[in-house]
Write a protein that holds these residues in place. Sequence first.
Motif, short mmCIF file in Angstrom:
data_model
loop_
_atom_site.label_atom_id
_atom_site.label_comp_id
_atom_site.label_asym_id
_atom_site.label_seq_id
_atom_site.Cartn_x
_atom_site.Cartn_y
_atom_site.Cartn_z
N PHE A 10 0.82 -1.20 0.00
CA PHE A 10 0.00 0.00 0.00
C PHE A 10 0.87 1.26 0.00
N THR A 398 -8.89 -3.60 -9.26
CA THR A 398 -8.58 -3.32 -7.86
C THR A 398 -7.43 -4.19 -7.39
N SER A 401 -6.94 -5.31 -0.56
CA SER A 401 -7.33 -4.23 0.35
C SER A 401 -6.24 -3.95 1.38
N SER A 411 -13.33 -5.32 1.39
CA SER A 411 -12.96 -4.03 0.84
C SER A 411 -11.90 -4.23 -0.22
N THR A 412 -11.84 -3.29 -1.16
CA THR A 412 -10.82 -3.30 -2.21
C THR A 412 -10.27 -1.90 -2.37
N TYR A 413 -9.21 -1.78 -3.19
CA TYR A 413 -8.52 -0.49 -3.32
C TYR A 413 -8.12 -0.27 -4.77
N LYS A 414 -8.21 0.98 -5.23
CA LYS A 414 -7.79 1.33 -6.59
C LYS A 414 -7.54 2.83 -6.69
N THR A 417 -8.75 5.15 -4.01
CA THR A 417 -10.15 4.95 -3.65
C THR A 417 -10.32 3.62 -2.94
N LEU A 418 -10.99 3.66 -1.80
CA LEU A 418 -11.35 2.45 -1.08
C LEU A 418 -12.81 2.12 -1.36
#
Length: 631
Positions: A10, A398, A401, A411-414, A417-418
């Motif tokens: 991250f 994505t 997370s 949850s995911t992340y891209k 943006t969560l």
Amino acid sequence: MTNFIKAICFITGIAYSSSIYAQATATAYEETNDKVQSLKIQSDKNAVTDALAPGSWWRRSMQDHDQRLAWYTDARFGMFIHWGVYSLAGGVWEGKPVGGYAEQIMRTKKIPGKVYRKLVDNFNPVDFNADEWMKTAKETGMKYMIITAKHHDGFAMYPSDAYPYDIRLTKFKRDPMKELRAAAKKYGIKFGFYYSHANDWEHPDASGRDWDTVGNAYLANLKGAPDWNKYQEFIPRVQKYVNNKVIPQLKELAKYDPDIFWFDTNQHLPISENLRILQNIRTFAPNVVVNGRLVTFNDFNFGDYLNTTDKPAFFRPQNQVWEGLPTTNESYGYSEFDTRHKPASHFIGLLAGAANKGGNILMNVGPMGNGKMDPRDLAILKGIGNWMQVNGESIYGTTTSPLSVQPWGESTYKNGTLYLQVKQWPKDGKLIVGGFNGTLQKAYLLANKSASALKTARLNDKDLIITVPAKAPDSIISVVVLKTTGKPKLDYTRLLSNTTANVLQAFDAALTGKDLLYGNGKLHNEFIRHWKDDTQVLAWNFRLNETARFKVTIEYNTENENESGKVYITVGEKKLWVDYAPTTSKQRVSKTLNVGIIELPAGAHELKLTAGEHQGKYLMQPLNITLTPVN
């Protein structure tokens, strides 16, 4: 995946599923020399040593790993199709339903090749429409499609001049692979082939036919899988099969310009032959993605990504790109009498769970022998498509997370943006995001982007509260979007809820001690196994914002029916124990036992599951421990 690795990914912005995978596998293979020397067949030793050598063909091929996989890791969702002359039987033989995988009816019923030819002679899928299939995949939200060009029955579903046991022998005559390839380009869907390279029940020199003619020569002690050390005299025969059928047919399929080749059951060929096939592919189709079931060696595979279990129900963190393989019912080929279809909600949950851990879902359907999709499958696909049309943004492209496990869902992340994929919508309208401390641009519902932003507030310096509507936008999973500014500070210690049940999955535990193994993730198999003694420990770290009392339960099963004993659950100085009786995972069952009540103060805690005395070879196989708040 450990919280440390999640944090590194991250912070650096590296997608764990590509760059770190290539680096990690290269490092891991440096440590395999002892395992290579343990191989019993010299040709296998030579092949593995050559593939792992500095500057080898395999290492050169891995230099392009990230570029080759770029489309794949963005796609996240694909359609798997098992379709062949076996689809005409539909899981029925001589008027009676046949259990097991319908696409393997030839082996299940031990059908001689000459009798099986009746299916070939009568196969005429006049209702097949490649455009309809591809449109269905598109509307479901799928980004790639893989279809069986040749399954274990050895029959090619395209015209094969290299080995003409193929579609031209049927009444159909057309080339469905060519038609599907054209349709895939029309709809912007990546396309590729499943090819059974190791199992071939038609070719006289191939492995796997353990009921007819040559098969007994290849049998070992377990499930018909060959032990090539015992049967080295047959290696020249399978080499002949690979030379005369496998490699020539793969070269033919490469002319369709596929994006991916998908293989299975590699144990039916020696490692050296599997590696030879892969090396050939890297020569004539260097940009084609190759799945992880072509060549495996100990805990590693030489392909581009890992395939986890068939028919998964749960996923564990992985250290590489991976893919789960669910199917609509319990068969992969069409089965008329298999009515065990899962609802769309099951697959939506799998999509969210896989994306949360950086994985893909390759969802199988088995079209009928007439060329039509099964209406039962179409209903499931439509339900998934409805959800993906609104919420697909939280799946595609994505990465794993960065958040810790949350009690309300995934949850995911891209790209800053969560996406919070909420299964358990808060009854009080307060969604708590544990471990998130960052600057927000906006929080909103993905289902209603034009609505007013959701109100947010700090619960404390680690956790966020989002005020959400009383009614969830979606009855299955609703997505809340957090647009962030910069890299938020994250606390990777899980925050327990004081209002809903907290399930501590065995797959999420930190493991201490040697020889502990994971279950395969199928239903009632999401456990830790080979637990032998008190040197092996499962542990979960979590925290509480206030004092809370919990009812503690444990779900488990046992590998054998003579295994019983006692285990301990310890949090700090508080210790609970539970006596357990035998069950068996082979029956796909589990038991849930009440352990007791425990009260914990605010702050950080570690829960440990440790061994007591036991009877039998192993202790229980724990699936999860649940902490349910009580007054």
